[in-house]
Design a protein around this motif. Structure first.
Motif, PDB file in Angstrom:
ATOM      1  N   MET A   1       0.836  -1.183   0.000  1.00 54.90           N
ATOM      2  CA  MET A   1       0.000   0.000   0.000  1.00 54.90           C
ATOM      3  C   MET A   1       0.874   1.237   0.000  1.00 54.90           C
ATOM      4  N   ALA A   2       0.426   2.251  -0.678  1.00 48.14           N
ATOM      5  CA  ALA A   2       1.141   3.523  -0.677  1.00 48.14           C
ATOM      6  C   ALA A   2       1.003   4.177   0.693  1.00 48.14           C
ATOM      7  N   GLY A   3       2.044   4.864   1.130  1.00 48.87           N
ATOM      8  CA  GLY A   3       2.085   5.448   2.460  1.00 48.87           C
ATOM      9  C   GLY A   3       0.905   6.338   2.795  1.00 48.87           C
ATOM     10  N   LEU A   4       0.546   7.248   1.899  1.00 51.60           N
ATOM     11  CA  LEU A   4      -0.546   8.175   2.174  1.00 51.60           C
ATOM     12  C   LEU A   4      -1.890   7.453   2.234  1.00 51.60           C
ATOM     13  N   GLU A   8      -4.364   7.280   5.519  1.00 49.66           N
ATOM     14  CA  GLU A   8      -5.780   7.650   5.450  1.00 49.66           C
ATOM     15  C   GLU A   8      -6.667   6.503   5.917  1.00 49.66           C
ATOM     16  N   MET A   9      -6.306   5.263   5.563  1.00 51.14           N
ATOM     17  CA  MET A   9      -7.097   4.116   5.989  1.00 51.14           C
ATOM     18  C   MET A   9      -7.027   3.953   7.504  1.00 51.14           C
ATOM     19  N   VAL A  10      -5.835   4.092   8.070  1.00 47.79           N
ATOM     20  CA  VAL A  10      -5.684   3.969   9.515  1.00 47.79           C
ATOM     21  C   VAL A  10      -6.496   5.049  10.226  1.00 47.79           C
ATOM     22  N   THR A  20      -7.208   3.437  18.666  1.00 49.14           N
ATOM     23  CA  THR A  20      -5.994   4.196  18.410  1.00 49.14           C
ATOM     24  C   THR A  20      -4.917   3.223  17.964  1.00 49.14           C
ATOM     25  N   VAL A  21      -4.335   3.495  16.819  1.00 50.89           N
ATOM     26  CA  VAL A  21      -3.210   2.706  16.328  1.00 50.89           C
ATOM     27  C   VAL A  21      -1.979   3.590  16.510  1.00 50.89           C
ATOM     28  N   PRO A  22      -1.070   3.205  17.391  1.00 49.31           N
ATOM     29  CA  PRO A  22       0.107   4.030  17.640  1.00 49.31           C
ATOM     30  C   PRO A  22       0.929   4.253  16.367  1.00 49.31           C
ATOM     31  N   ASP A  23       1.576   5.389  16.285  1.00 45.71           N
ATOM     32  CA  ASP A  23       2.376   5.731  15.106  1.00 45.71           C
ATOM     33  C   ASP A  23       3.438   4.676  14.811  1.00 45.71           C
ATOM     34  N   GLU A  24       4.060   4.127  15.872  1.00 40.28           N
ATOM     35  CA  GLU A  24       5.106   3.125  15.636  1.00 40.28           C
ATOM     36  C   GLU A  24       4.536   1.848  15.024  1.00 40.28           C
ATOM     37  N   VAL A  25       3.281   1.550  15.294  1.00 39.79           N
ATOM     38  CA  VAL A  25       2.623   0.390  14.673  1.00 39.79           C
ATOM     39  C   VAL A  25       2.277   0.723  13.227  1.00 39.79           C
ATOM     40  N   ASP A  34      -1.058  -6.815   7.860  1.00 39.94           N
ATOM     41  CA  ASP A  34      -0.356  -6.162   8.967  1.00 39.94           C
ATOM     42  C   ASP A  34      -1.310  -5.255   9.741  1.00 39.94           C
ATOM     43  N   LEU A  35      -2.161  -4.556   9.027  1.00 37.83           N
ATOM     44  CA  LEU A  35      -3.129  -3.665   9.663  1.00 37.83           C
ATOM     45  C   LEU A  35      -4.167  -4.478  10.440  1.00 37.83           C
TER      46      LEU A  35
END
Length: 58
Positions: A1-4, A8-10, A20-25, A34-35
């Motif tokens: 998946m593309a980063g942006l 947006e999906m997260v 809440t999905v932590p930034d490091e995850v 993975d998500l």
């Protein structure tokens, strides 16, 4: 998946599922699987005010 697109999906999932999905995850997510793993793994969290969906800071 593309980063942006992934970011947006997260963000969308966090809003819809009140999670809440932590930034490091998020940084480690490369594929949809993975998500899925990230949002299905329970972690300790602050209690939520169910009327607002926000952290309940006592």
């Amino acid at each position: 998946m593309a980063g942006l697109a992934l970011l947006e999906m997260v963000e969308t999932l966090q809003g819809r599922l009140v999670i809440t999905v932590p930034d490091e995850v998020t940084a480690r997510v490369r594929m949809v699987r993975d998500l899925q793993d990230a949002v299905s793994t329970p972690v300790a969290a602050a209690p939520l005010d169910m009327s607002t969906g926000k952290d309940n800071h006592s």
